[in-house]
Design a protein around this motif. Structure first.
Motif, PDB file in Angstrom:
ATOM      1  N   ARG A 162       1.544  13.893  26.306  1.00 23.90           N
ATOM      2  CA  ARG A 162       0.294  14.456  25.840  1.00 23.90           C
ATOM      3  C   ARG A 162      -1.064  13.638  26.342  1.00 23.90           C
ATOM      4  NH1 ARG A 162      -0.092  14.197  19.530  1.00 23.90           N
ATOM      5  NH2 ARG A 162      -1.817  15.463  20.121  1.00 23.90           N
ATOM      6  N   THR A 163      -1.966  14.657  26.934  1.00 25.81           N
ATOM      7  CA  THR A 163      -2.842  14.183  27.762  1.00 25.81           C
ATOM      8  C   THR A 163      -3.854  13.242  26.971  1.00 25.81           C
ATOM      9  OG1 THR A 163      -3.983  16.169  27.692  1.00 25.81           O
ATOM     10  CG2 THR A 163      -2.840  15.613  29.837  1.00 25.81           C
ATOM     11  N   THR A 164      -3.705  13.663  25.322  1.00 23.77           N
ATOM     12  CA  THR A 164      -4.736  12.721  24.505  1.00 23.77           C
ATOM     13  C   THR A 164      -4.023  11.324  24.214  1.00 23.77           C
ATOM     14  OG1 THR A 164      -3.905  13.721  22.668  1.00 23.77           O
ATOM     15  CG2 THR A 164      -5.856  14.755  23.561  1.00 23.77           C
ATOM     16  N   GLN A 165      -2.999  10.978  24.747  1.00 20.70           N
ATOM     17  CA  GLN A 165      -2.336   9.796  24.375  1.00 20.70           C
ATOM     18  C   GLN A 165      -3.145   8.579  25.103  1.00 20.70           C
ATOM     19  OE1 GLN A 165       1.871  10.826  25.618  1.00 20.70           O
ATOM     20  NE2 GLN A 165       2.335  10.955  23.219  1.00 20.70           N
ATOM     21  N   PRO A 166      -3.330   7.462  24.591  1.00 17.20           N
ATOM     22  CA  PRO A 166      -3.916   6.307  25.221  1.00 17.20           C
ATOM     23  C   PRO A 166      -3.270   6.008  26.438  1.00 17.20           C
ATOM     24  CG  PRO A 166      -3.961   5.721  23.055  1.00 17.20           C
ATOM     25  CD  PRO A 166      -3.234   7.152  23.270  1.00 17.20           C
ATOM     26  N   ARG A 167      -1.836   6.035  26.530  1.00 17.45           N
ATOM     27  CA  ARG A 167      -0.957   5.781  27.526  1.00 17.45           C
ATOM     28  C   ARG A 167      -1.271   6.472  28.870  1.00 17.45           C
ATOM     29  NH1 ARG A 167       4.993   8.189  27.106  1.00 17.45           N
ATOM     30  NH2 ARG A 167       4.433  10.059  26.634  1.00 17.45           N
ATOM     31  N   HIS A 168      -2.010   7.834  28.646  1.00 15.56           N
ATOM     32  CA  HIS A 168      -2.437   8.756  29.700  1.00 15.56           C
ATOM     33  C   HIS A 168      -3.722   8.476  30.075  1.00 15.56           C
ATOM     34  CE1 HIS A 168      -2.752  12.240  32.240  1.00 15.56           C
ATOM     35  NE2 HIS A 168      -3.898  12.458  31.440  1.00 15.56           N
ATOM     36  N   LYS A 169      -4.440   8.486  29.119  1.00 21.10           N
ATOM     37  CA  LYS A 169      -6.026   8.339  29.442  1.00 21.10           C
ATOM     38  C   LYS A 169      -6.397   7.336  29.920  1.00 21.10           C
ATOM     39  CE  LYS A 169      -7.274   9.051  25.186  1.00 21.10           C
ATOM     40  NZ  LYS A 169      -8.470   9.258  24.042  1.00 21.10           N
ATOM     41  N   ALA A 171       3.098   9.273  33.149  1.00 28.29           N
ATOM     42  CA  ALA A 171       4.350   9.168  32.269  1.00 28.29           C
ATOM     43  C   ALA A 171       5.431   8.272  32.702  1.00 28.29           C
ATOM     44  CB  ALA A 171       4.788  10.818  32.000  1.00 28.29           C
ATOM     45  N   VAL A 172       5.551   8.289  34.203  1.00 26.78           N
ATOM     46  CA  VAL A 172       6.605   7.298  34.360  1.00 26.78           C
ATOM     47  C   VAL A 172       6.370   5.911  34.509  1.00 26.78           C
ATOM     48  CG1 VAL A 172       7.898   8.940  35.854  1.00 26.78           C
ATOM     49  CG2 VAL A 172       6.000   7.973  36.973  1.00 26.78           C
ATOM     50  N   GLU A 173       5.029   5.825  34.880  1.00 31.70           N
ATOM     51  CA  GLU A 173       4.362   4.374  34.508  1.00 31.70           C
ATOM     52  C   GLU A 173       4.333   3.900  33.091  1.00 31.70           C
ATOM     53  OE1 GLU A 173       0.600   4.665  36.459  1.00 31.70           O
ATOM     54  OE2 GLU A 173       1.395   4.784  38.657  1.00 31.70           O
ATOM     55  N   ASP A 189       7.411   2.510  32.139  1.00 33.55           N
ATOM     56  CA  ASP A 189       7.779   1.275  32.878  1.00 33.55           C
ATOM     57  C   ASP A 189       8.861   1.727  33.955  1.00 33.55           C
ATOM     58  OD1 ASP A 189       6.647  -0.828  32.951  1.00 33.55           O
ATOM     59  OD2 ASP A 189       7.545  -1.979  30.948  1.00 33.55           O
ATOM     60  N   ARG A 190       8.529   2.869  34.341  1.00 35.90           N
ATOM     61  CA  ARG A 190       9.664   3.390  35.598  1.00 35.90           C
ATOM     62  C   ARG A 190       8.845   3.784  36.537  1.00 35.90           C
ATOM     63  NH1 ARG A 190      14.690   5.206  33.714  1.00 35.90           N
ATOM     64  NH2 ARG A 190      14.902   4.926  36.001  1.00 35.90           N
TER      65      ARG A 190
END
Ligand code: MSP
Length: 520
Positions: A98-105, A241-243, A246-247
């Motif tokens: 989801r683009t609102t997730q911190p992991r993406h932002k 997403a893959v980062e 951890d991939r």
């Protein structure tokens, strides 16, 4: 789309806007990715399948406002709906971004910052036409052609002068052109590739990658007056997403699957940004065509919109595998649109599933029940009657070229071969003579073994029913292996002669009961 040796297979779908509820189009692309992912897992490839939702931008901000809730509450709800429907439809994605997730932002923001730092994104001024509804700048030529109205909503375009961040797309024109020209399968089908080539040859201008008027987005690094344009934010999902998993070694993706309307962003802007970031380019972009419904473009007003309620109705009547089969074998891979029509659905269901696969399994199990006390008969190991050696290779080739229809047909062809072999050898006649029972046994063994192999090839399309069939013929361990996104060993599993004589063969209920059309 051949897989480099030892590299995991990474496939993506578009991430879907949360300003509309899920419908056939979203389910379709995800299901195609699912079938491809299942094929790779079946073959034994490590596989990563990504889908998700695109949650920033004006359309989403406006939809939240119209619903009287905050954008975050709104996106949480609709994104949850997408995820729930993909789960209900047994889509075996490995991650849902989801683009609102911190992991993406955070990661998307860092990439934009890198582009700013190296001078590929710069602050400039735009003067020209703007389509507010689409949040898109429109070139003078296009604006004139569209009579200065939005191509989508028909509302007048606005004339704007504003400060914006731009991406130096023009700088990558030659490099991109050369790459597309020398990699014929990079963009597929060919018709789409040619469209892209002619646009790139026509020249690329720098593009605006920020919006100063839209607060619902990732802030432009170092300048909170601007937000990152939703499309730019969204494209990064394939990498973030893959980062986040951890991939990072999963990049580059082997396959980006999209619908034809978002070709430009994926075929031009995305690879140019990757070139700018010095990242390897993805293996292939495949843009499929569209579903229409009952012969017409889907529309809410025509009442022919295939929404979730409608899809669920089909699942209720025919089962999820039947819906999968129709979408995957009749769908718009390639350049022609496909028609979702009830009469055609019923015809395909009855012909392919009820009268062919389902019927053949029932027929063979029934004869084994009748003549051999429900146990797999002794064997002559005669693979030559079917030419089994060829199947697996042509099947894999069909999947590797994304010819889903051909791949499904190979499994069905095996079943058809079994049917004509039964007609030719007539075991039900031979069985009347007790001396001929060994011959009958050989015939039925061959049939059951060929059906076992057919069911392996049909599994990416109709997994539930194939697994049910396996459990009836003593191959439940296949399902165990493939459970929870596990991998199989197709090359080994399709080897002839694995059905053990004496194994109990259960007939069970019809896998696909024939559907009777009510006469009006
Ligand atoms: N959010 C963007 C994509 C960003 S990807 C970095 C977007 N979202 S969308 O919700 O509009 O979904 C578009 C996709 O849904 C299409 O590309 C296609 O995959 C699928 N479809 C939508 N309608 C469709 C049909 N009628 N038929 C087949 N697929 C279509 O665009």
């Amino acid at each position: 789309m051949t897989k480099p040796a030892n590299k995991p297979f990474y496939v993506t779908t578009p991430i879907y806007y949360v300003n509309a509820r899920p419908h056939i189009g979203h389910v379709y692309t995800t299901m195609v990715a699912d079938a491809i992912a299942r094929f790779h897992r079946l073959r034994g490839d490590e596989t990563f399948f990504l889908t998700g939702t695109d949650e920033h931008g004006k359309k989403v901000g406006d939809a939240a406002k119209a619903n009287g809730v905050t954008p975050q509450a709104y996106t949480d709800e609709i994104s949850g709906e997408f995820r729930a429907v993909f789960d209900r439809y047994q889509q075996t994605y490995n991650d849902f971004i989801r683009t609102t997730q911190p992991r993406h932002k955070q990661r998307a923001s860092a990439y934009i910052k890198q582009l700013i730092d190296q001078g590929d994104v710069f602050l400039g001024e735009y003067e020209g036409w703007y389509d507010e509804g689409q949040e898109e700048y429109v070139t003078e030529n296009n604006a004139r052609e569209q009579d200065y109205k939005s191509a989508v909503s028909g509302r007048p375009l606005t004339r704007v002068t504003e400060k914006n961040y731009f991406f130096r797309l023009s700088k990558y024109q030659d490099q991109l052109l050369e790459y597309i020209e020398s990699n014929p399968t990079f963009i597929q089908p060919d018709a789409r590739r040619n469209e892209v080539l002619s646009r790139v040859r026509g020249g690329l201008s720098d593009i605006a990658v920020s919006r100063s008027t839209e607060p619902w987005g990732i802030p432009m690094p170092g300048d909170s007056e601007h937000s990152v344009y939703v499309w730019i934010d969204a494209l990064f999902n394939y990498l973030t997403a893959v980062e986040a998993n951890d991939r990072p070694e999963l990049w580059p993706a082997q396959l980006h699957l999209i619908g034809k309307e978002i070709l430009w962003f994926h075929a031009v802007i995305w690879p140019a940004m990757l070139l700018a970031l010095d990242k390897p380019l993805f293996g292939q972009l495949y843009a499929h065509s569209y579903w229409i419904s009952e012969g017409k473009k889907m529309s809410k007003t025509l009442g022919n919109f295939v929404d979730l309620t409608e899809l669920d109705r089909y699942v209720e009547i025919f089962g999820l595998d039947a819906l999968r089969w129709y979408l995957l074998t009749q769908g718009p891979m390639g350049t022609a649109d496909s028609d979702f029509a009830e009469a055609k659905f019923i015809e395909i269901y009855n012909n392919d599933l009820a009268n062919t696969f389902g019927n053949s399994c029932a027929r063979v199990a029934k004869m084994i029940g009748k003549y051999f006390e429900g146990k797999a008969p002794a064997v002559a190991n005669d693979e030559a009657v079917f030419g089994a050696g060829r199947w697996c290779e042509t099947f894999s080739d069909a999947f590797d070229t994304l010819d889903l229809h051909a791949a499904a047909d190979i499994g069905l062809d095996v079943v058809r071969e079994v049917d004509s072999y039964i007609e030719k050898t007539a075991p039900f006649k031979l069985a009347k003579d007790p001396d001929k029972l060994p011959e009958v046994g050989t015939i039925l063994y061959n049939c059951a073994e060929a059906l076992r192999i057919a069911s392996m090839l049909l599994w990416p399309f109709i997994p539930d029913k194939c697994e049910q069939f396996w459990s009836r013929i003593g191959f439940g361990h296949y399902a165990e292996r493939l459970k929870d996104r596990g991998t199989g060993d197709l090359a080994e599993w399709v080897q002839w002669g694995q059905l053990k004589p004496g194994t109990p063969i259960e007939k069970g209920d019809a896998l696909f009961p024939r559907y009777q059309v009510e006469k009006k």
